[in-house]
Write an enzyme that holds these catalytic residues in place. Structure first.
Site, PDB file in Angstrom:
ATOM      1  N   GLY A  23      -1.652  12.257  11.439  1.00  0.00           N
ATOM      2  CA  GLY A  23      -1.421  10.940  10.864  1.00  0.00           C
ATOM      3  C   GLY A  23      -2.524  10.471   9.943  1.00  0.00           C
ATOM      4  O   GLY A  23      -2.524   9.327   9.500  1.00  0.00           O
ATOM      5  N   LEU A  24      -3.489  11.335   9.646  1.00  0.00           N
ATOM      6  CA  LEU A  24      -4.609  10.968   8.773  1.00  0.00           C
ATOM      7  C   LEU A  24      -4.444  11.502   7.357  1.00  0.00           C
ATOM      8  O   LEU A  24      -5.389  11.472   6.569  1.00  0.00           O
ATOM      9  CB  LEU A  24      -5.923  11.477   9.369  1.00  0.00           C
ATOM     10  CG  LEU A  24      -6.338  10.880  10.713  1.00  0.00           C
ATOM     11  CD1 LEU A  24      -7.671  11.454  11.158  1.00  0.00           C
ATOM     12  CD2 LEU A  24      -6.423   9.358  10.631  1.00  0.00           C
ATOM     13  N   ASP A  53      -0.993   9.294   0.247  1.00  0.00           N
ATOM     14  CA  ASP A  53      -2.084  10.126   0.750  1.00  0.00           C
ATOM     15  C   ASP A  53      -2.757  10.918  -0.366  1.00  0.00           C
ATOM     16  O   ASP A  53      -3.980  11.093  -0.370  1.00  0.00           O
ATOM     17  CB  ASP A  53      -1.563  11.089   1.819  1.00  0.00           C
ATOM     18  CG  ASP A  53      -1.143  10.383   3.093  1.00  0.00           C
ATOM     19  OD1 ASP A  53      -1.557   9.233   3.292  1.00  0.00           O
ATOM     20  OD2 ASP A  53      -0.382  10.982   3.878  1.00  0.00           O
TER      21      ASP A  53
END
Length: 293
Positions: free
Chosen positions: A63-64, A111
């Site tokens: 999730g990063l 992202d």
């Protein structure tokens, strides 16, 4: 001549003949997709072999944004190696195209731009792939207080984000009123958090984070689970005033905000409960690459 992919964190090494595209439907798909794109764009010479060695500190599925950060890093390394004239916007868009359109891995594009640019930004996404990255001029004292207030905690679960994202997309395509309302609420939360951060109102920032977590949870049933809810409650009991699951949800990392003086108490409580909690460091720098002297 050979092309070698060595993913040290996975313990996987691949060796291929150099000069032709490699099947990217299996194996080290990110490595293969990036190599194929640079080869097909004529950036790499077809008469020179290459070895690509990678490692990642965060697990895929955490999730990063690990996968996107790795794609951006490899693209930047290839750009440096080949001397390709790519700016930050072009690099982020290239990484997005490889990951989402060519490899068809589910997800958005925030992202890639976060990894490429670094810093504290308000990023706007428009039609026809137009993106504007707005660096926020946040006072140093506010950033230091924010950094001192943040804790992340790994749940111990690495999840498949594709299934969660596919469920969200399916409900959006079907025009599910609840999901559409939740997505609009998440969009408004971004504007509210921007205003709160610039004003230095971290309480309002945290309140918005809490509301956005409730909106996020309503977009798919698998975003939260018993483990996540248990760790969030333990975090609240130990002093956290705001929390949210990072990424698609279902596992990965949890983000907490706490008064700085209670941070050690929060980290201790989460670790005792089986989580892996650590402080957070903010960085002004995005992706970097250099040629070894």
């Amino acid at each position: 001549m050979k092309v070698i992919f060595d993913a040290r964190d996975k313990g996987v090494t691949e060796c291929h003949a150099f000069g032709t595209p490699i099947d990217s439907s299996f194996g080290l798909r990110l490595h293969r997709g990036i190599f194929n794109r640079f080869l097909e764009d004529g950036v790499l010479s077809r008469s020179t072999g290459v070895t690509i060695v990678t490692t990642a500190d965060a697990l895929a599925g955490s999730g990063l944004g690990t996968s996107s950060a790795l794609v951006v890093a490899m693209c930047e390394a290839m750009r440096e190696y080949a001397g390709a004239p790519l700016g930050r916007y072009e690099l982020a868009h290239l990484a997005f195209e490889i990951e989402r359109r060519e490899l068809r891995l589910a997800g958005g594009k925030q992202d890639q731009y976060s990894a490429a640019f670094g810093g504290v930004n308000f990023i706007e996404f428009f039609d026809q792939d137009r993106v504007i990255v707005n660096p926020l001029r946040v006072h140093r004292n506010i950033l230091l207080e924010l950094e001192a207030s943040l804790v992340i905690c790994f749940t111990g679960l690495s999840r498949d984000s594709d299934a969660i994202i596919d469920a969200q997309i399916s409900r959006i395509v079907s025009k599910d009123a609840g999901v559409v309302e939740a997505m609009l609420s998440l969009k408004e939360a971004a504007f509210a958090m921007k205003r709160a951060l610039l004003a230095g109102d971290l309480c309002a920032f945290g309140d918005t984070l809490n509301r956005s977590w409730l909106s996020k949870k309503s977009t798919a049933a698998t975003i939260s689970n018993d483990l996540i809810e248990r760790l969030l409650k333990i975090g609240h009991d130990a002093g956290a005033y705001a929390c949210k699951v990072s990424g698609a949800g279902g596992g990965g990392f949890l983000l907490f905000m706490t008064p700085p003086e209670r941070k050690s108490e929060l980290i201790g409580a989460l670790n005792v409960a089986g989580g892996e909690a650590t402080p957070v460091r903010l960085t002004e720098d995005g992706v970097e690459a250099w040629t070894q002297p």
